[in-house]
Design a protein around this motif. Structure first.
Motif, PDB file in Angstrom:
ATOM      1  N   TYR A 237       0.830  -1.198   0.000  1.00 11.08           N
ATOM      2  CA  TYR A 237       0.000   0.000   0.000  1.00 11.08           C
ATOM      3  C   TYR A 237       0.870   1.256   0.000  1.00 11.08           C
ATOM      4  CZ  TYR A 237      -4.217  -2.702   1.098  1.00 11.08           C
ATOM      5  OH  TYR A 237      -5.275  -3.578   1.054  1.00 11.08           O
ATOM      6  N   HIS A 238       2.030   1.158   0.605  1.00 13.98           N
ATOM      7  CA  HIS A 238       2.897   2.320   0.785  1.00 13.98           C
ATOM      8  C   HIS A 238       3.978   2.390  -0.283  1.00 13.98           C
ATOM      9  CE1 HIS A 238       1.555   1.004   4.960  1.00 13.98           C
ATOM     10  NE2 HIS A 238       0.865   2.096   4.702  1.00 13.98           N
ATOM     11  N   GLY A 239       3.764   1.685  -1.403  1.00 13.96           N
ATOM     12  CA  GLY A 239       4.731   1.749  -2.493  1.00 13.96           C
ATOM     13  C   GLY A 239       4.852   3.149  -3.060  1.00 13.96           C
ATOM     14  N   GLY A 240       6.028   3.442  -3.617  1.00 19.19           N
ATOM     15  CA  GLY A 240       6.321   4.778  -4.100  1.00 19.19           C
ATOM     16  C   GLY A 240       5.999   4.975  -5.569  1.00 19.19           C
ATOM     17  N   ILE A 241       5.955   6.240  -5.949  1.00 27.66           N
ATOM     18  CA  ILE A 241       5.543   6.624  -7.296  1.00 27.66           C
ATOM     19  C   ILE A 241       6.588   6.259  -8.341  1.00 27.66           C
ATOM     20  CG2 ILE A 241       6.513   8.947  -7.246  1.00 27.66           C
ATOM     21  CD1 ILE A 241       3.884   9.927  -8.472  1.00 27.66           C
ATOM     22  N   ARG A 242       7.807   5.975  -7.925  1.00 33.32           N
ATOM     23  CA  ARG A 242       8.861   5.612  -8.882  1.00 33.32           C
ATOM     24  C   ARG A 242       8.765   4.159  -9.326  1.00 33.32           C
ATOM     25  NH1 ARG A 242      12.162   8.333  -4.855  1.00 33.32           N
ATOM     26  NH2 ARG A 242      12.373  10.547  -5.401  1.00 33.32           N
ATOM     27  N   THR A 243       7.791   3.422  -8.826  1.00 33.05           N
ATOM     28  CA  THR A 243       7.609   2.023  -9.222  1.00 33.05           C
ATOM     29  C   THR A 243       6.307   1.825  -9.994  1.00 33.05           C
ATOM     30  OG1 THR A 243       6.468   1.412  -7.169  1.00 33.05           O
ATOM     31  CG2 THR A 243       8.879   1.308  -7.163  1.00 33.05           C
ATOM     32  N   LEU A 244       5.807   2.860 -10.666  1.00 37.79           N
ATOM     33  CA  LEU A 244       4.537   2.751 -11.373  1.00 37.79           C
ATOM     34  C   LEU A 244       4.596   1.655 -12.431  1.00 37.79           C
ATOM     35  CD1 LEU A 244       3.515   6.502 -11.836  1.00 37.79           C
ATOM     36  CD2 LEU A 244       2.542   4.822 -10.274  1.00 37.79           C
ATOM     37  N   THR A 245       3.533   0.873 -12.468  1.00 37.65           N
ATOM     38  CA  THR A 245       3.419  -0.269 -13.377  1.00 37.65           C
ATOM     39  C   THR A 245       2.040  -0.242 -14.008  1.00 37.65           C
ATOM     40  OG1 THR A 245       4.872  -1.560 -11.937  1.00 37.65           O
ATOM     41  CG2 THR A 245       3.573  -2.780 -13.540  1.00 37.65           C
ATOM     42  N   PRO A 246       1.904  -0.565 -15.298  1.00 28.63           N
ATOM     43  CA  PRO A 246       0.557  -0.663 -15.882  1.00 28.63           C
ATOM     44  C   PRO A 246      -0.298  -1.660 -15.117  1.00 28.63           C
ATOM     45  CG  PRO A 246       2.219  -0.659 -17.594  1.00 28.63           C
ATOM     46  CD  PRO A 246       2.959  -0.770 -16.300  1.00 28.63           C
ATOM     47  N   LYS A 247      -1.558  -1.337 -14.985  1.00 30.27           N
ATOM     48  CA  LYS A 247      -2.457  -2.185 -14.192  1.00 30.27           C
ATOM     49  C   LYS A 247      -2.486  -3.616 -14.713  1.00 30.27           C
ATOM     50  CE  LYS A 247      -5.810  -2.747 -11.119  1.00 30.27           C
ATOM     51  NZ  LYS A 247      -6.445  -3.985 -11.539  1.00 30.27           N
ATOM     52  N   THR A 248      -2.416  -3.796 -16.019  1.00 30.65           N
ATOM     53  CA  THR A 248      -2.485  -5.143 -16.589  1.00 30.65           C
ATOM     54  C   THR A 248      -1.248  -5.977 -16.276  1.00 30.65           C
ATOM     55  OG1 THR A 248      -1.620  -4.256 -18.672  1.00 30.65           O
ATOM     56  CG2 THR A 248      -4.025  -4.412 -18.435  1.00 30.65           C
ATOM     57  N   GLU A 249      -0.135  -5.323 -15.967  1.00 30.12           N
ATOM     58  CA  GLU A 249       1.105  -6.040 -15.677  1.00 30.12           C
ATOM     59  C   GLU A 249       1.365  -6.191 -14.181  1.00 30.12           C
ATOM     60  OE1 GLU A 249       4.286  -4.091 -17.656  1.00 30.12           O
ATOM     61  OE2 GLU A 249       3.310  -4.104 -19.636  1.00 30.12           O
ATOM     62  N   ASN A 250       0.546  -5.589 -13.384  1.00 25.76           N
ATOM     63  CA  ASN A 250       0.780  -5.625 -11.935  1.00 25.76           C
ATOM     64  C   ASN A 250       0.387  -6.975 -11.348  1.00 25.76           C
ATOM     65  OD1 ASN A 250       1.331  -4.443  -9.299  1.00 25.76           O
ATOM     66  ND2 ASN A 250      -0.893  -4.474  -9.008  1.00 25.76           N
ATOM     67  N   ILE A 251       1.226  -7.494 -10.447  1.00 19.46           N
ATOM     68  CA  ILE A 251       0.916  -8.707  -9.677  1.00 19.46           C
ATOM     69  C   ILE A 251       0.560  -8.245  -8.264  1.00 19.46           C
ATOM     70  CG2 ILE A 251       1.759 -10.910  -8.819  1.00 19.46           C
ATOM     71  CD1 ILE A 251       3.731 -10.955 -11.115  1.00 19.46           C
ATOM     72  N   PRO A 252      -0.715  -8.229  -7.916  1.00 18.32           N
ATOM     73  CA  PRO A 252      -1.102  -7.670  -6.613  1.00 18.32           C
ATOM     74  C   PRO A 252      -0.575  -8.509  -5.455  1.00 18.32           C
ATOM     75  CG  PRO A 252      -2.981  -8.712  -7.667  1.00 18.32           C
ATOM     76  CD  PRO A 252      -1.874  -8.729  -8.680  1.00 18.32           C
ATOM     77  N   GLU A 253      -0.183  -7.822  -4.422  1.00 20.19           N
ATOM     78  CA  GLU A 253       0.271  -8.503  -3.210  1.00 20.19           C
ATOM     79  C   GLU A 253      -0.865  -9.268  -2.546  1.00 20.19           C
ATOM     80  OE1 GLU A 253       2.504  -7.310   1.022  1.00 20.19           O
ATOM     81  OE2 GLU A 253       1.422  -5.785  -0.145  1.00 20.19           O
ATOM     82  N   TYR A 254      -2.102  -8.806  -2.738  1.00 24.34           N
ATOM     83  CA  TYR A 254      -3.263  -9.422  -2.102  1.00 24.34           C
ATOM     84  C   TYR A 254      -4.500  -9.065  -2.916  1.00 24.34           C
ATOM     85  CZ  TYR A 254      -6.787 -10.437   1.477  1.00 24.34           C
ATOM     86  OH  TYR A 254      -7.871 -10.934   2.155  1.00 24.34           O
ATOM     87  N   PRO A 255      -5.480  -9.980  -3.006  1.00 24.43           N
ATOM     88  CA  PRO A 255      -5.461 -11.365  -2.517  1.00 24.43           C
ATOM     89  C   PRO A 255      -4.676 -12.273  -3.447  1.00 24.43           C
ATOM     90  CG  PRO A 255      -7.552 -10.881  -3.559  1.00 24.43           C
ATOM     91  CD  PRO A 255      -6.773  -9.598  -3.589  1.00 24.43           C
ATOM     92  N   HIS A 256      -4.280 -13.401  -2.922  1.00 23.84           N
ATOM     93  CA  HIS A 256      -3.466 -14.333  -3.679  1.00 23.84           C
ATOM     94  C   HIS A 256      -3.975 -15.736  -3.459  1.00 23.84           C
ATOM     95  CE1 HIS A 256      -1.554 -15.484   0.115  1.00 23.84           C
ATOM     96  NE2 HIS A 256      -1.499 -14.187   0.375  1.00 23.84           N
ATOM     97  N   ASP A 257      -3.573 -16.656  -4.303  1.00 21.44           N
ATOM     98  CA  ASP A 257      -3.980 -18.048  -4.200  1.00 21.44           C
ATOM     99  C   ASP A 257      -3.259 -18.688  -3.027  1.00 21.44           C
ATOM    100  OD1 ASP A 257      -4.811 -20.592  -4.507  1.00 21.44           O
ATOM    101  OD2 ASP A 257      -4.179 -20.823  -6.598  1.00 21.44           O
ATOM    102  N   GLN A 258      -4.014 -19.253  -2.106  1.00 15.15           N
ATOM    103  CA  GLN A 258      -3.407 -19.867  -0.934  1.00 15.15           C
ATOM    104  C   GLN A 258      -2.589 -21.108  -1.277  1.00 15.15           C
ATOM    105  OE1 GLN A 258      -3.449 -18.649   2.220  1.00 15.15           O
ATOM    106  NE2 GLN A 258      -4.410 -16.862   1.308  1.00 15.15           N
ATOM    107  N   GLN A 259      -2.820 -21.707  -2.453  1.00 14.11           N
ATOM    108  CA  GLN A 259      -2.076 -22.900  -2.822  1.00 14.11           C
ATOM    109  C   GLN A 259      -0.667 -22.562  -3.307  1.00 14.11           C
ATOM    110  OE1 GLN A 259      -3.336 -25.804  -2.142  1.00 14.11           O
ATOM    111  NE2 GLN A 259      -5.262 -24.840  -1.476  1.00 14.11           N
ATOM    112  N   GLN A 260      -0.440 -21.301  -3.642  1.00 14.93           N
ATOM    113  CA  GLN A 260       0.872 -20.884  -4.122  1.00 14.93           C
ATOM    114  C   GLN A 260       1.577 -20.082  -3.041  1.00 14.93           C
ATOM    115  OE1 GLN A 260       0.266 -18.655  -7.673  1.00 14.93           O
ATOM    116  NE2 GLN A 260      -0.630 -20.355  -8.823  1.00 14.93           N
TER     117      GLN A 260
END
Length: 837
Positions: free
Chosen positions: A144-167
């Motif tokens: 949540y507290h990531g900085g503006i210098r790490t901007l990534t297109p929404k389609t390429e972003n891997i969200p930290e949460y929620p995630h698959d519990q099996q992985q």
């Protein structure tokens, strides 16, 4: 001889009478004592002498027949020896002291018993510290507290949460080498173009000469790397932009944040990471920094409304302020209808089915259609008021000023007058008669708001509400007055709508609500989505949290709710389904007599003593025949940002705060939504007003609008706006907790999250006491929270935070670091960074 002996017996132990004279002979006493012991007779002789005789020589002697067979011993008992004999007075005082102590102890025990039962009734019993809830063991999310210098297109972003519990969760870390150059920010314009056939929209300015344009909010495309998804609600469902983010300078800079007081700003935001902060004032289409020191918002808003008056239906005549002026009744009874003029005004106004009496709850769509026809079939817009709830001695910080400027500029001015901002100011001293004297009213109002917002306020007090809505039964539920702001928040809103019938809708808005995105974009998308919702299954969907990672798409969620309602679930709440009381009737206020499935709400659900003849909307067809058509295109009468749950059977504290209704057999059907931030239609507010005035009905603030909508068949909608959570909750567990009520709903059972389980909202961004909301807002502003964040971390790390549109509540008392001192040429002073944790 024996007889002669017996006659001497009384004198046997007596010596000569002269021997008793101790004065004549000192030794006679000792001799007498010796003679006595010397002549002591044996026990056998004693018995013979004192044995009863059948014959007596004297008439004074009695028969020996009364004597016991076993004679007493001739030896006399030795008398007891006491060291000290307690005086009777001391014994008496001691007994009184013991008795008084016992009485005092009994009184203390009775008092303790009463106090304990009172604490149980009030819910304030002090218990031993419970075990920490399971969610406290979940790890915190970091991105949540990531900085503006790490901007990534929404389609390429891997969200930290929620995630698959099996992985295994990928450890998202960003090094200094991975940061990217900062792109240019872009102006955000969510305002739609004027459609063909609609009235023309005229641009509004900040000055009377129409030269100072209102700056636009700026955004950055993309999201910070690893930014989590919304866990409850969905931006996609509401049509909100989640592929962009807003940082503090682009979001708040147009309203004085980020430049000094000497240039007309607030003097806040001059520290921290400022890379790209000047893009707001440079580039094509940008404006210069605005000097807000001389802006009078009431004049600017009024001029904008007048310029765009043709876009709206003609305003109805405002009601007379009966508490400042007394006007005689201009209607004279006719000679032919004298009997009718003597009827009770309550009886006259209660039959309002035709819609021709003052205060009739007419649908805003019908009123607007009539106005469009009168104005050449131009598409007209509804008038909407936003009431900002505050009080007369509220302390306005710099952050509050910036927040209020953004509301007025984005919702009222840039929209072309679609919204009108008012401050509903609570006068907390009931001894101030604001309803009796206009001079007192004006004086209080003059000092209640900051200078730039003067003229936009409306005063009210609890005693004034007691005068307007008199006759309501006073129960002092949880020691709170029924006309108080806590139990009857909407009483002044009802009266405002009654006095201002020109507004089709009224937003009840609180001072501690914040939004990181654009206000108009949020309000407009929520209005469009709620308008498009069909009524079939609406109340059932309203009662549940939508969790996309568990429920799937919105269409999947709709069908799941339908199945849960019609078939029921195997939850523990259904173990006693169908159980009845010994008398065969359902137990009042409980669900024990209800079947496993639930009855779908279709049309009004009135209690026996509800206000009748109100032209309530009726379903055009049966529930089974409807194809999700009824209600589509109908403006919602009530919009909330939390589920409309059923409080019946839950542990929610105010489920029985019901006033004026007949509750002898059962409680009336009701719904509730936590927090009073909501939009209400004129039709709903009129019904609430008339229920209170004519029937003396009211309920707890968070239960009153939803319950009136349920009773009269109005359209109420919960808007599932995106909500975020601060910890790594397992999504399935989160869904089980939030929708832990009856048949997969959030309410209707003791296992509901509302009541004793509300601690589960602490880590969310929207609740009445959410802890994550104020922390996230402060970190976004570049402040330190719990020793994290701040200027050094921003400059040395990824830069300042950048968030998508997130609705936050509550956010109170934010004190920004300000430079410049007083307005007007004072030298700027360096202020060190502070920790507000």
């Amino acid at each position: 001889m024996e007889k002669a002996e017996r006659k001497r017996d009384p004198y046997d132990n007596v010596c000569d009478t002269d021997s008793y004279d101790s004065d004549s002979d000192p030794d006679s006493a000792s001799d007498l004592e010796k003679a006595h012991f010397a002549k002591r007779e044996s026990p056998a002789r004693f018995q013979r002498r004192h044995a009863p005789s059948a014959y007596s020589s004297s008439s004074r002697e009695t028969s020996g027949s009364h004597q016991h067979l076993l004679h007493t011993s001739p030896h006399k008992r030795k008398s007891r020896f006491y060291f000290y004999k307690i005086p009777p007075r001391v014994v008496r005082y001691t007994n009184w002291a013991l008795l008084s102590t016992m009485v005092i102890i009994a009184i203390c025990l009775i008092r303790a018993s009463y106090a304990s039962s009172r604490q149980v009734e009030m819910g304030t019993v002090e218990k031993s510290a419970p075990k920490p809830p399971p969610w406290e063991a979940f790890p915190f999310l970091k991105r949540y507290h990531g900085g503006i210098r790490t901007l990534t297109p929404k389609t390429e972003n891997i969200p930290e949460y929620p995630h698959d519990q099996q992985q295994a969760l990928k450890n998202i870390t960003v090094s200094k080498l991975e940061t990217k150059p900062l792109p240019k920010s872009i102006a955000f314009d969510p305002y739609p173009e004027a459609e063909q056939g609609s009235a023309e929209k005229h641009e509004c300015f900040l000055d009377s000469e129409n030269t100072i344009k209102i700056p636009r909010v700026h955004y950055y495309p993309g999201v910070v790397k690893g930014f989590p998804e919304a866990v409850m609600g969905s931006p996609d469902v509401l049509g909100l932009r989640d592929d962009i983010c807003f940082e503090r300078f682009g979001r708040l800079g147009p309203y004085g944040y980020g430049y000094s007081v000497k240039r007309g700003g607030t003097g806040a935001g001059l520290h921290g990471d400022r890379e790209g902060a000047e893009d707001l004032w440079t580039g094509p289409g940008s404006s210069t920094e605005i000097d807000y020191s001389n802006i009078q918002w009431v004049k600017v808003q009024s001029a904008c409304g007048s310029k765009n008056a043709g876009r709206f239906a003609p305003a109805e005549k405002a009601g007379e302020n009966m508490f400042l002026h007394l006007h005689p009744n201009k209607r004279q009874p006719s000679e032919d209808n004298g009997a009718k003029s003597e009827a009770s005004p309550i009886e006259d106004n209660s039959n309002i089915g035709k819609g021709d009496e003052p205060g009739v709850p007419v649908n805003a769509n019908e009123t607007r259609a009539q106005a469009e026809k009168a104005q050449g079939n131009l598409a007209l817009l509804p008038r909407t008021a936003i009431l900002i709830r505050t009080w007369w001695d509220f302390h306005y910080t710099v952050e509050d000023i910036v927040y209020l400027r953004s509301l007025i500029a984005e919702l009222s001015l840039l929209s072309g007058g679609e919204f009108t901002i008012h401050f509903l100011v609570h006068v907390r001293d009931d001894n101030v008669p604001i309803w009796a004297d206009k001079k007192i009213y004006d004086r209080i109002l003059e000092n209640a708001l900051p200078p730039e917002f003067r003229g936009m306020g409306i005063l009210w007090s609890e005693r004034q509400m007691g005068l307007i809505y008199g006759g309501i039964q006073e129960s002092f539920f949880r020691d709170l007055p029924v006309h108080g702001v806590y139990r009857s928040t909407f009483m002044p809103v009802q009266y405002f709508s009654h006095q201002h019938p020109e507004y089709d809708f009224v937003w009840n808005w609180e001072m501690d609500v914040r939004y990181t995105g654009h206000w108009y974009h949020f309000f407009d998308q929520v209005r469009k989505w709620t308008k498009a919702q069909p009524r079939k299954g609406l109340w059932e969907r309203n009662g549940r949290f939508y969790i996309p990672s568990v429920h799937g798409s919105w269409e999947d969620f709709k069908q799941m709710v339908r199945v849960q309602t019609e078939m029921g679930t195997n939850s523990p709440n259904n173990i006693w389904s169908g159980l009845k009381s010994p008398s065969g009737n359902s137990i009042p206020g409980s669900r024990t007599a209800q079947a496993k499935s639930d009855k779908s709400i279709w049309g009004p659900e009135p209690p026996p003593d509800v206000l009748t003849n109100q032209a309530n909307p009726e379903p055009p067809t049966s529930y089974e025949k409807d194809k999700y058509e009824w209600g589509v295109g109908e403006e919602a009468d009530l919009i909330t940002f939390n589920p409309l749950f059923d409080p019946d059977g839950t542990t929610w504290f105010f489920t029985e705060d019901i006033t004026g209704y007949n509750t002898t057999s059962s409680l009336p059907p009701r719904r509730a939504a936590i927090t009073t931030t909501s939009r209400l239609s004129k039709r709903l507010l009129t019904l609430m007003h008339r229920e209170t005035v004519l029937k003396r009905h009211t309920m707890f603030s968070e239960m009153w609008p939803a319950s009136v909508s349920l009773h009269h068949g109005l359209k109420a909608v919960y808007a599932p706006h995106p909500m975020y959570i601060d910890r790594d909750w397992p999504p399935s567990y989160l869904a089980a907790v939030m929708n832990g009520g009856r048949n997969g709903a959030s309410g209707g059972a003791r296992t509901s999250v509302y009541g004793g389980r509300e601690h589960n909202f602490k880590g969310t961004t929207w609740f009445y006491d959410a802890g994550f909301a104020p922390n996230l807002w402060r970190r976004w502003l570049g402040m330190k929270v719990d020793n994290d964040g701040g200027e050094r971390e921003e400059v040395a790390g990824e830069g300042r935070m950048c968030l998508p549109g997130v609705l936050l509540h509550p956010v109170k008392g934010v004190e920004l670091v300000v430079e410049g001192g007083k307005r007007g040429g004072m030298e700027e002073e360096e202020i060190e960074e502070t920790d507000v944790s």
